[in-house]
Design an enzyme around this catalytic site. Structure first.
Site, short mmCIF file in Angstrom:
data_model
loop_
_atom_site.label_atom_id
_atom_site.label_comp_id
_atom_site.label_asym_id
_atom_site.label_seq_id
_atom_site.Cartn_x
_atom_site.Cartn_y
_atom_site.Cartn_z
CE LYS A 51 -3.66 2.27 2.73
NZ LYS A 51 -4.50 2.16 3.93
CB SER A 102 -7.23 4.48 2.86
OG SER A 102 -6.50 3.86 3.90
CB SER A 105 -8.15 1.92 5.92
OG SER A 105 -8.75 3.19 6.01
#
Length: 520
Positions: A75, A151, A175
Site C-alpha cells: 500500500k 483506504s 481501512s
C-alpha cells in the site's frame, strides 16, 4: 504455471511449491505481472511498478522463507521502501523517494515475498474510498462501477482480481476491513501496537492506525502476523505476545464463545437490508456451530464520537503538514493537495489546544467504555459496512461540495471552513458508510471482516467481528472455523475471455479520465 493454477493457491501454498522446486520465484513473478498488465488498466489498483527489482532479487530468494517468492503489493501510504517514492496518494509527495525501509517493511521483506509495486490509496488515507485526484479512481473487480473501498482499496482490488494473493494494508478507521468487505476478502486489523510503526514516527492518528495485510485465506493473514508482530525499536508500549503462533490458532476450533451481535449503527443513521441479512445469516451459522449468540451492543454517543474523531484527524493532518514542511523546506502549495485535504489543514490551524485535547479525551472515554463491554462477551458481531460497495463517485464530497471546498480553500481561513460546516457534513456522511469500524480503532481492539455473504447482485458484503484487546487468537480461531464451515476461497469475480471483470464495462471506459499507474 497458468494464471488459473496460480489463483487456486494462496500465498502459503505458493511458497510450498517454491520450496519443493515445483515452481520458481521468477515464474510466479511473471504470471503475476501478466495478470497485472491484463487487468490493471481496468481496475487501476497498481500505481507504481517494482517488478524489475523483484526479478533481480528472485534468484537470491531464500527458498525456505515463509512466503518465498510469493508476489506481493504494498500500500502506497505508510510503508516506505528504500529507493522508491511513497506518494500517499498526493501530488505533493509523488516524487519523494524514501531513504530507508520502515521496520514493518523490513519484516515483510524477510518473509521472502517478491514486491511487485505499490497500490492506489486516497490522499493521506483520509477517505473510505479510493478515488485520489493523483491516480484516479480504483475500481472493484466484482463490479467496475463500484468502489473497492478505502483506504487500502488498491490492495484489495489487486488481491480480488488475482494479481497477488496477499497485499499490504493499513487501518486507521476501518481501512483494511472496509475494502475487505467490498472485495470479498479476509481483512484483520490487529490490536493497537501489535505491528511496528517506526522507526521515528510515533503513533499514526494517536495510535488508531495500524498496518497489516489483505488476503483470500485466513491462514495467510495469520502467518504474516506471525512474521511481523512485536515491538520496534521505539515502542510506546508493549503488547502481550501470543501464547502460540497465530497460524496455529487458525487450525484450532474455538471453545464455545459468548457472542453479542447488533445491526444498529453506532455512528451513522441507516443500514442497508443486505448488511442486516449478512449478520442474520452469520448469527445462524454461529449458533449452528455451537456458540451462544445474543443481541447486545456497547453504547456509543455517535455524534460526539464523530466530532471528536474529525478533530483528531484534522489535528493529525495539521501536524503531518508541519512535518512535511520541515522535510521539504517549504510549505505545501494549495495546488499540491486535494480541496478536502487542504481544508482539513486549514481547520487544524483553527483548532485550539483545548479543542484537540477535549477530542482526545472524548475518544479515550468512548474506547474505554466499549472495551469494558467485552468483560461479559468474547466477540461482538456487526456488519462491516452500512451498505454493499457504493458506486464510484457515490460517496462524499460530491461535485458541488468539491467546488465549495475549492472556494473555501482559496479564502484560506480555517475559521470560515469550520463555520461553513462542510467538513462536519463530509465526516458525518463518511461515518454513515462506516458506522462501526472506527470505534474499534479507538478502543485498540482486534477486529476482522470475514467474507460470508454476497447479495442478490453478486456483490460481497462482509461481516465484522471484534474481540478483546490482545485477543487475535480468538478471532483467528473463529475465522478458521467459519472458513471451514462456509468456504469462500474459490469465490472470485467473474472475468471475460480477455481477463477483465465481466460486468459490461470496456477497457476504454474504465481508463478514461483516470490518472493511471506509473512504471518504476
Amino acid at each position: 504455471m497458468t494464471h488459473d493454477e496460480y489463483t487456486r493457491h494462496d500465498a502459503t501454498a505458493l511458497s510450498a511449491l517454491v520450496r519443493t522446486g515445483e515452481v520458481t520465484p521468477l515464474e510466479l513473478i511473471e504470471v503475476a505481472v501478466q495478470r497485472l498488465e491484463a487487468v490493471n488498466p481496468a481496475i487501476n489498483a497498481v500505481v507504481y511498478r517494482m517488478d524489475d527489482e523483484a526479478r533481480a532479487r528472485a534468484e537470491a530468494v531464500d527458498r525456505e522463507a515463509l512466503f518465498a517468492g510469493v508476489p506481493f503489493l504494498a500500500k502506497d501510504l505508510q510503508s516506505d521502501y528504500a529507493g522508491h517514492p511513497t506518494s500517499r496518494g498526493s501530488r505533493l509527495l509523488v516524487n519523494r523517494v524514501a531513504e530507508a525501509d520502515t521496520e514493518l517493511v523490513r519484516r515483510v521483506r524477510a518473509t521472502g515475498v517478491s514486491v511487485l509495486g505499490k497500490t492506489n490509496t486516497p490522499e493521506f488515507g483520509m477517505l473510505p474510498y479510493t478515488e485520489p485526484e493523483l491516480w484516479g479512481p480504483c475500481r472493484n473487480p466484482w463490479s467496475l462501477d463500484r468502489t473497492p473501498g478505502g483506504s487500502s482499496g488498491g490492495s484489495a482490488a489487486a488481491v480480488a482480481a488475482g494479481i497477488v494473493p496477499i497485499a499490504g494494508g493499513g487501518d486507521g478507521a476501518g481501512s483494511i476491513r472496509m475494502p475487505a468487505s467490498c472485495c470479498g476478502l479476509f481483512g484483520l486489523k490487529p490490536t493497537r501496537g501489535r505491528t511496528p510503526s517506526g522507526p521515528g514516527r510515533g503513533e499514526s492518528w494517536r495510535g488508531a492506525a495500524i498496518e497489516h495485510v489483505l488476503t483470500r485465506s485466513v491462514r495467510d493473514s495469520a502467518a504474516m502476523l506471525d512474521a511481523t508482530h512485536g515491538p520496534g525499536a521505539d515502542p510506546p508500549y508493549r503488547i502481550e505476545p501470543p501464547a502460540q503462533p497465530f497460524s496455529r490458532e487458525v487450525a484450532t476450533d474455538p471453545r464455545r464463545l459468548r457472542i453479542a451481535w447488533t445491526t444498529a449503527p453506532m455512528l451513522g443513521s441507516a443500514v442497508h437490508p443486505d448488511c442486516v441479512d449478512a449478520v442474520a445469516d452469520a448469527v445462524k451459522l454461529l449458533a449452528d456451530l455451537g456458540h451462544d449468540v445474543v443481541e447486545a451492543a456497547p453504547m456509543v454517543d455517535g455524534p460526539a464520537f464523530a466530532r471528536a474523531f474529525l478533530r483528531m484527524m484534522a489535528g493529525e493532518l495539521g501536524a503531518e503538514i508541519e512535518d512535511l514542511t520541515a522535510a521539504l523546506g517549504r510549505k505545501p502549495r494549495r495546488s499540491e493537495l486535494e480541496p478536502l485535504t487542504w481544508c482539513f489543514g486549514l481547520v487544524s490551524r483553527a483548532l485550539s489546544s483545548a479543542d484537540f485535547a477535549h477530542a482526545l479525551r472524548t475518544l479515550e472515554r468512548t474506547g474505554n467504555a466499549v472495551a469494558a463491554f467485552f468483560t461479559d462477551w468474547d466477540v461482538l458481531v456487526t456488519p462491516t459496512l452500512a451498505t454493499p460497495p457504493p458506486a464510484i463517485g457515490g460517496l462524499p464530497p460530491r461535485p458541488i461540495e468539491h467546488l465549495q471546498l475549492r472556494v473555501l480553500g482559496a479564502i484560506g481561513s480555517g475559521r470560515v471552513v469550520k463555520m461553513a460546516g462542510l467538513i462536519d457534513r463530509t465526516a458525518a456522511d463518511a461515518f454513515d458508510f462506516t458506522p462501526w469500524t472506527p470505534v474499534f480503532n479507538i478502543s485498540g481492539q482486534p477486529a476482522m471482516s470475514v467474507p460470508l455473504h454476497w447479495n442478490a447482485h453478486g456483490l460481497p458484503v462482509g461481516v465484522h467481528f471484534v474481540a478483546r484487546v490482545g485477543d487475535e487468537a480468538t478471532l483467528l480461531r473463529l475465522a478458521g472455523q467459519l472458513e471451514r464451515a462456509r468456504p469462500w476461497f474459490d469465490r472470485v469475480p467473474e472475468m471475460d475471455a480477455s481477463g477483465l471483470p465481466a460486468n459490461g464495462l470496456t477497457r476504454a471506459s474504465t481508463t478514461a479520465g483516470t490518472g493511471g499507474g506509473v512504471n518504476e
